[in-house]
Design an enzyme around this catalytic site. Structure first.
Site, PDB file in Angstrom:
ATOM      1  N   ILE A 169      53.712   7.322  25.586  1.00  0.00           N
ATOM      2  CA  ILE A 169      52.812   8.410  26.097  1.00  0.00           C
ATOM      3  C   ILE A 169      54.434   9.393  27.382  1.00  0.00           C
ATOM      4  O   ILE A 169      54.830   8.816  28.158  1.00  0.00           O
ATOM      5  CB  ILE A 169      52.212   7.991  27.502  1.00  0.00           C
ATOM      6  CG1 ILE A 169      51.157   6.981  25.944  1.00  0.00           C
ATOM      7  CG2 ILE A 169      50.933   8.656  28.100  1.00  0.00           C
ATOM      8  CD1 ILE A 169      50.367   6.141  26.795  1.00  0.00           C
ATOM      9  N   CYS A 170      53.866  10.881  27.512  1.00  0.00           N
ATOM     10  CA  CYS A 170      54.220  11.767  28.679  1.00  0.00           C
ATOM     11  C   CYS A 170      53.564  12.324  29.519  1.00  0.00           C
ATOM     12  O   CYS A 170      52.365  11.984  29.091  1.00  0.00           O
ATOM     13  CB  CYS A 170      55.255  11.991  28.049  1.00  0.00           C
ATOM     14  SG  CYS A 170      55.276  13.102  26.875  1.00  0.00           S
ATOM     15  N   ARG A 171      53.733  13.066  29.645  1.00  0.00           N
ATOM     16  CA  ARG A 171      52.832  14.146  30.671  1.00  0.00           C
ATOM     17  C   ARG A 171      52.398  15.173  29.050  1.00  0.00           C
ATOM     18  O   ARG A 171      51.068  15.080  29.523  1.00  0.00           O
ATOM     19  CB  ARG A 171      53.854  15.179  31.588  1.00  0.00           C
ATOM     20  CG  ARG A 171      53.181  16.089  32.602  1.00  0.00           C
ATOM     21  CD  ARG A 171      53.542  16.738  32.697  1.00  0.00           C
ATOM     22  NE  ARG A 171      54.869  18.234  32.500  1.00  0.00           N
ATOM     23  CZ  ARG A 171      53.861  19.527  32.285  1.00  0.00           C
ATOM     24  NH1 ARG A 171      52.789  19.439  33.248  1.00  0.00           N
ATOM     25  NH2 ARG A 171      54.493  20.018  31.869  1.00  0.00           N
ATOM     26  N   GLY A 226      53.308  14.953  26.020  1.00  0.00           N
ATOM     27  CA  GLY A 226      53.323  14.492  24.171  1.00  0.00           C
ATOM     28  C   GLY A 226      54.733  15.475  24.262  1.00  0.00           C
ATOM     29  O   GLY A 226      55.278  14.725  22.794  1.00  0.00           O
ATOM     30  N   MET A 283      49.288  13.376  29.566  1.00  0.00           N
ATOM     31  CA  MET A 283      48.722  12.647  30.026  1.00  0.00           C
ATOM     32  C   MET A 283      47.833  13.822  31.034  1.00  0.00           C
ATOM     33  O   MET A 283      47.108  14.400  31.233  1.00  0.00           O
ATOM     34  CB  MET A 283      49.503  12.263  31.606  1.00  0.00           C
ATOM     35  CG  MET A 283      49.966  10.782  31.163  1.00  0.00           C
ATOM     36  SD  MET A 283      48.086   9.639  30.544  1.00  0.00           S
ATOM     37  CE  MET A 283      47.621   9.612  32.016  1.00  0.00           C
TER      38      MET A 283
END
Length: 124
Positions: free
Chosen positions: A68-70, A72, A97
């Site tokens: 998971i990141c901000r 994708g 996110m």
């Protein structure tokens, strides 16, 4: 769905995985500590992207890792890096996110700092 050979999951699929964890799947937030502290999914550990190359020995090829990141993009790059290093069971949270509309919390919760810690986390 796949992108560049990497499995992609959407918000609803990640919500289901968070709600009903599977012992062979490990969700990891790879953003920077300040991003994680500002908002993250409860119970998901932080392992910043730049730490991953030095932590490869802590990953288990028998497990599936969901990154998971901000947005994708960084998690897609981490997934590609992992595949290049022999880890085929990797999944990217498409949309990151920015697309997450489930439960979230703030503050420090759990950051993985060592290979041993990553190994033990992956057994949970």
């Amino acid at each position: 769905m796949e992108r560049d050979g990497v499995k992609q999951i959407n918000v609803e699929q990640l919500k289901q995985l968070v709600k009903s964890p599977e012992k062979d799947k490990v969700i990891i937030d790879i953003r920077e500590p300040e991003e994680y502290v500002a908002e993250h999914i409860p119970g998901i550990p932080l392992l910043p992207m730049n730490s991953i190359p030095s932590m490869l020995d802590g990953f288990d090829k028998e497990k599936e890792y969901v990154f998971i990141c901000r947005s994708g993009n960084r998690s897609q790059n981490v997934s590609l890096f992992m595949k290049e290093n022999g880890f085929d069971n990797v999944t990217n949270f498409d949309g990151g996110m920015l697309s997450w509309d489930g439960d979230a919390t703030t503050g420090e919760e759990h950051q993985i700092h060592s290979v041993e810690e990553l190994k033990s986390w992956s057994k949970k």
